[in-house]
Design an enzyme around this catalytic site. Structure first.
Site, PDB file in Angstrom:
ATOM      1  N   TYR A  56      18.249  28.764   9.830  1.00  0.00           N
ATOM      2  CA  TYR A  56      17.190  29.521  10.621  1.00  0.00           C
ATOM      3  C   TYR A  56      17.402  29.880  11.366  1.00  0.00           C
ATOM      4  O   TYR A  56      17.600  29.107  12.435  1.00  0.00           O
ATOM      5  CB  TYR A  56      16.092  29.073   9.572  1.00  0.00           C
ATOM      6  CG  TYR A  56      16.677  29.579   7.927  1.00  0.00           C
ATOM      7  CD1 TYR A  56      15.788  30.631   7.661  1.00  0.00           C
ATOM      8  CD2 TYR A  56      16.169  28.891   7.477  1.00  0.00           C
ATOM      9  CE1 TYR A  56      15.876  30.913   6.109  1.00  0.00           C
ATOM     10  CE2 TYR A  56      15.820  28.797   5.834  1.00  0.00           C
ATOM     11  CZ  TYR A  56      15.808  30.323   4.844  1.00  0.00           C
ATOM     12  OH  TYR A  56      15.693  30.325   4.383  1.00  0.00           O
ATOM     13  N   MET A  82      14.489  24.046   3.838  1.00  0.00           N
ATOM     14  CA  MET A  82      13.434  23.531   2.014  1.00  0.00           C
ATOM     15  C   MET A  82      14.377  22.568   1.217  1.00  0.00           C
ATOM     16  O   MET A  82      14.469  21.344   0.452  1.00  0.00           O
ATOM     17  CB  MET A  82      12.572  24.618   1.494  1.00  0.00           C
ATOM     18  CG  MET A  82      11.601  23.559  -0.081  1.00  0.00           C
ATOM     19  SD  MET A  82      11.251  24.993  -0.673  1.00  0.00           S
ATOM     20  CE  MET A  82       9.662  25.323   0.684  1.00  0.00           C
ATOM     21  N   LYS A 118       0.779  -1.324  -0.070  1.00  0.00           N
ATOM     22  CA  LYS A 118      -0.042  -0.285   0.533  1.00  0.00           C
ATOM     23  C   LYS A 118       1.248   1.639   0.132  1.00  0.00           C
ATOM     24  O   LYS A 118       1.734   1.189   0.203  1.00  0.00           O
ATOM     25  CB  LYS A 118      -1.270   0.369   1.146  1.00  0.00           C
ATOM     26  CG  LYS A 118      -0.023   0.192   2.228  1.00  0.00           C
ATOM     27  CD  LYS A 118      -1.491  -0.048   3.805  1.00  0.00           C
ATOM     28  CE  LYS A 118      -0.153   0.109   4.765  1.00  0.00           C
ATOM     29  NZ  LYS A 118      -0.989  -0.480   5.978  1.00  0.00           N
ATOM     30  N   ARG A 171     -10.759   0.724  14.605  1.00  0.00           N
ATOM     31  CA  ARG A 171     -10.611   1.414  13.715  1.00  0.00           C
ATOM     32  C   ARG A 171     -11.617   0.309  12.174  1.00  0.00           C
ATOM     33  O   ARG A 171     -12.848   0.720  12.065  1.00  0.00           O
ATOM     34  CB  ARG A 171      -9.095   1.172  13.331  1.00  0.00           C
ATOM     35  CG  ARG A 171      -8.769   1.522  12.845  1.00  0.00           C
ATOM     36  CD  ARG A 171      -7.364   2.189  12.149  1.00  0.00           C
ATOM     37  NE  ARG A 171      -7.125   1.429  11.902  1.00  0.00           N
ATOM     38  CZ  ARG A 171      -5.637   0.878  11.133  1.00  0.00           C
ATOM     39  NH1 ARG A 171      -4.772   1.727  11.659  1.00  0.00           N
ATOM     40  NH2 ARG A 171      -5.416  -0.348  11.035  1.00  0.00           N
TER      41      ARG A 171
HETATM   42  C1  LIG Z   1      -0.691  -2.137   6.524  1.00  0.00           C
HETATM   43  C2  LIG Z   1      -1.077  -3.010   7.030  1.00  0.00           C
HETATM   44  C3  LIG Z   1      -0.365  -3.801   7.516  1.00  0.00           C
HETATM   45  C4  LIG Z   1       0.731  -4.216   7.233  1.00  0.00           C
HETATM   46  O1  LIG Z   1       1.424  -3.743   8.322  1.00  0.00           O
HETATM   47  P1  LIG Z   1       3.232  -3.655   9.084  1.00  0.00           P
HETATM   48  O2  LIG Z   1       2.723  -2.486  10.682  1.00  0.00           O
HETATM   49  O3  LIG Z   1       3.440  -2.803   7.998  1.00  0.00           O
HETATM   50  O4  LIG Z   1       3.940  -5.139   8.266  1.00  0.00           O
HETATM   51  C5  LIG Z   1      -1.137  -5.016   8.173  1.00  0.00           C
HETATM   52  N1  LIG Z   1      -2.210  -5.945   7.827  1.00  0.00           N
HETATM   53  C6  LIG Z   1      -3.359  -4.473   7.306  1.00  0.00           C
HETATM   54  C7  LIG Z   1      -4.654  -4.455   6.969  1.00  0.00           C
HETATM   55  C8  LIG Z   1      -2.739  -2.821   7.082  1.00  0.00           C
HETATM   56  O5  LIG Z   1      -3.456  -2.329   6.475  1.00  0.00           O
END
Ligand SMILES: *Cc1c(COP(=O)(O)O)cnc(C)c1O
Length: 378
Positions: free
Chosen positions: A265, A313, A35, A130
């Site tokens: 800065y 930046m 993802k 969630r």
């Molecule tokens: C992102 C995600 C994972 C992976 O989690 P990590 O902590 O990156 O290993 C597993 N299951 C779900 C449902 C996720 O959204």
């Protein structure tokens, strides 16, 4: 010449990390979670390294399309399921498996016209609060799904909130096990932290033996990219994970500071003695966190030194004293490693840098800016 900054995605490291995680869950099949454009690495760039995975887990339908476009015929799981009815058409067309976490998603399935029944992963909210059906509604959801002609196989899923910390997974495991005891179907529970800490016997610092999670599928994310899910309790090195990404820039100027001179800065850094600093071609517009302050580790020519003053930046400034003390010339053009592996093999963990910014490796990877060119290497 392009501005001297680039990221490198290390295919061999990704391959190593996948093998390492498969080893941690020898009886389970592994989803490589890609993802957020493979945690900022780029789906197309990690595909080769993760080719040995049993499936890919992701959120966006266009990312699923990209994985199919790469020629992947195996399982793809939509970790949040569909967002609207027409997403189901793409699931049918691309053969995507999808999470079902709420009644609305069951309603959509019930109206979806398809002659290819879908494989779905019914998600339980076992305490994270969630996504997912609460335990007392889970079986009703299962029964409803099971009655739909649009549904083929139903697998069972939950997600841990505390696999990386002292709370652990025992309570959520018990909720999940109790509720699903006599339901058929494959199970998927673990993320990276649960895989590393709770899938093989793991003894916490207090000597307490952690709960053992067994499942048919595991969902490996962050650890695949070489970051420790439970840093600083463990470093990536301690988990035998290799950095999947290196962020490299160069020294584009040096300055000699007299005692009392300030840098950058806000003049937040003041030289306590005469010193030389290097100006690095990386700033927060490249995705490097501005929250990192003086003392944040950085490698110059593979030698560990630190940031001085504020990140701006397009630039940041680093102390060259350790290089001068070591008799290493560090001038214009010297290689600077912001995280990952330097040319001399020395590693600076992304988790260490993240911690200096009060965040986690995940966020730094995902925030790599589009203006940074990304190369692939072994
Ligand atoms: C992102 C995600 C994972 C992976 O989690 P990590 O902590 O990156 O290993 C597993 N299951 C779900 C449902 C996720 O959204």
């Amino acid at each position: 010449m392009p501005r001297p900054i680039h990221a490198t995605v290390h295919t061999a490291a990704l391959r190593h990390n996948l093998a390492r995680l498969s080893q941690a869950a020898p009886d389970a099949r592994v989803w490589a979670v890609v993802k957020a454009n493979a945690y900022g690495h780029g789906i197309e760039r990690v595909f080769e390294g993760f080719r040995a995975a049993d499936g890919f887990g992701l959120l966006d339908l266009d990312e699923a399309q990209r994985v199919r476009d790469l020629g992947w015929r195996g399982p793809i799981l939509l970790l949040e399921g569909v967002f609207e009815l027409r997403d189901l058409e793409l699931c049918s067309r691309l053969g995507l498996w999808h999470t079902v976490h709420c009644d609305e998603q069951i309603d959509m399935l019930a109206t979806h016209k398809t002659n290819v029944p879908h494989r779905v992963f019914l998600k339980m909210n076992s305490g994270m609060n969630r996504l997912g059906f609460p335990p007392q509604q889970y079986r009703a959801a299962w029964t409803r799904l099971n009655a739909l002609p649009q549904v083929d196989e139903i697998s069972l899923m939950t997600h841990f909130s505390d696999a990386d910390g002292p709370v652990g997974v025992a309570v959520q495991m018990a909720v999940f096990d109790t509720t699903t005891r006599d339901l058929p179907g494959e199970r998927t529970l673990s993320n990276s932290a649960a895989m590393l800490r709770h899938t093989t016997p793991f003894h916490s610092a207090s000597g307490h033996r952690e709960t053992h999670v067994a499942s048919d599928w595991v969902r490996a994310g962050i650890a695949l990219y070489g970051s420790a899910p439970d840093f600083p309790q463990h470093s990536a090195q301690q988990w035998n994970l290799e950095p999947g990404m290196t962020l490299t820039a160069k020294i584009i100027a040096t300055q000699d500071l007299a005692t009392g001179a300030t840098v950058g800065y806000g003049s937040v850094f003041i030289a306590k003695k005469p010193m030389r600093i290097g100006v690095v071609s990386c700033g927060y517009a490249d995705g490097y966190p501005r929250a990192c302050g003086t003392g944040t580790p950085v490698l110059v020519q593979g030698i560990r030194t630190c940031l001085v003053g504020r990140v701006s930046m397009d630039m940041m400034t680093v102390d060259l004293t350790p290089l001068i003390d070591a008799g290493v010339g560090a001038g214009f053009g010297s290689e600077v490693t912001l995280w990952g592996r330097a040319a001399n093999g020395v590693v600076l963990g992304i988790d260490e840098v993240a911690r200096c910014a009060g965040t986690v490796g995940y966020e730094l990877m995902c925030a790599l800016s589009g203006r940074v060119p990304v190369l692939e290497a072994d």
